[in-house]
Enzyme design. Sequence first.
Site, short mmCIF file in Angstrom:
data_model
loop_
_atom_site.label_atom_id
_atom_site.label_comp_id
_atom_site.label_asym_id
_atom_site.label_seq_id
_atom_site.Cartn_x
_atom_site.Cartn_y
_atom_site.Cartn_z
N LYS A 199 0.74 51.99 -61.61
CA LYS A 199 -0.36 51.80 -61.05
C LYS A 199 -1.41 51.75 -61.86
CE LYS A 199 -3.08 53.42 -56.93
NZ LYS A 199 -3.00 54.34 -55.76
N SER A 204 -3.29 52.82 -51.26
CA SER A 204 -3.81 51.64 -52.38
C SER A 204 -2.72 51.44 -53.11
CB SER A 204 -4.88 52.45 -52.86
OG SER A 204 -4.53 53.59 -53.43
N SER A 231 -1.80 57.05 -50.42
CA SER A 231 -1.72 56.03 -51.22
C SER A 231 -0.29 55.75 -51.89
CB SER A 231 -2.84 55.91 -52.18
OG SER A 231 -4.19 55.64 -51.71
#
Lengths: 484, 72
Positions: free
Chosen positions: A79, A154, A178
């Site tokens: 990420k 996310s 997330s």
Amino acid sequence: LTRHPASPHMIPSMVQSGELSAEEYVSFLFERIEQVDTKVHAYLQTDRDRAVAKARELDRRAKRGEKVGRLAGLGIAVKDNICVKSFQATCGSKILAGFNPPYSATAVLRAETEGAIVLGKTNLDEFGMGNTTQNSGFGPTLNPWDFARVPGGSSGGSAAAVTAGMASASLGSDTGGSIRCPASFCSVVGLKPTYGRVSRYGLIAYANSLEQIGPIGPDAETVSLLFESIAGHDPQDPTSSDVEVGTGHETGIKGLRIGRVKEFFGAGAQPKVSETVMDSCDRLEASGAKVGETSIASLPHALPVYYIIAMAEASSNLSRYDGVRYGMPTEKGTADWNAAFARTRSDGFGEEVRRRILLGTFILTAGYYDAYYVRAQKVRALLTQEFELAFKSFDVLIGPTMPVVPPKLGEKVTPLEDYLIDVNTVAANLTGLPAISVPCGFVGGLPVGIQVIAPSFREDVLLQVARVMGKEHGVKLAPPAGAS
Amino acid sequence: LEKQDAERLRGELSSILEYFATLDQVDVHKVRPTKGDLAGGLRDDVVRPSVPEVLDGVPQKKGKYVRAPRVF
């Protein structure tokens, strides 16, 4: 290679024995990325040359009979709010475009030491603020199961990359769900470890008291392998813990006491999603677990508590983005500090980030601090006590990860309506408890995930449940038809 | 903030704050607020050589100084 040779957790031993070349496997993953990612947009950057060079080195070492590590040859996606030296770290924000971190996160270094190879950096809601990956400053990621829908967020890019077979596994971060939300929406396994279990050094901060780095993978075995490699105390993160990591022996779930939490099936839950999770509970019972119902009375308050604390911490963390020390530059010749500062931040931050900074700043002002922040920290303590009490009667607690199936891309909702779908995930962050999302079925072709929560530092139990579900309950995993 | 942004945000933020105010219903007078604890303890405050690359990302520099807009 024309297809995935085996579940990723089998790859390292194949690379060690020379049965599979890491270079061939990593090249195969990049072929997938080239074919599929033009449709999905999971990655913000990739580096094939760097990855292939590392894979060749592993192959050479394996040939010489040297130990190549327990993650040898696994291609991981990271990420883009987790620093990897030699890649940019943008957090999905224009304000950090072009930022090259001078070091790698501890979790990344540990995975690389075990032979994992970083393929690239994945898309996210800006600074982790969102549950759809639509709030990225660099365009949305699409759900590989249905391109008209969101992959969750996310860590949407990290989950989409895994489900579409563009990475063996990935690293995400979880502040209020997330990792688990996109794992649920993409039908993969996502683990949010206990607070303090994995070092946050090198994770760009959004809300420090809530967030953790964690693994996402196509199955429990792969997630387990990656988790055990990145966990453990790190002197660079004083909140990291030295509690020993339990390894996932095959103990099954016979006699495991599972508490189905009433509030997780509450208002706002789509009936078909609840039914799918209930069916999964029946299957867990058939596999030998004892399922009972329980209640956590303060759960309906978890969501406002979460948003108050997360926004307060965010407003403080994000004040460092001034365009002076790194990231987007302030305009040359702008009159004074305040004007330049305001210009940079209003150009660089997206809508949702600005909203949260404004609210967080308001919440922390002297006149409102007690009414919002202190009260929220009190309800948070209450919630922690209620979970501790529930764990006296149950080994794990269970419910739907997300109350809904993945929403359509671009669906018009108010910010508050958007926050509401985090209702089941935020409690684990507020209490610091470990939680996992495991695929448990489909509603109208769209993935549904079940969330399992355990007492602190009992990730081993969560992974045990996930393993049984993967082996005995036969839910279809990656890659989906749309991305093949 | 631009003027039209401010107008729209006024509505959005008010409804979010109203939602936050639902916490007033919870009886917390006996509860002590959550406080963070440092599980691993603080590391010793020892000066270590800094990484020269930290200054590579600075958008505007003059020699080894960071250039910032005027404060006064």
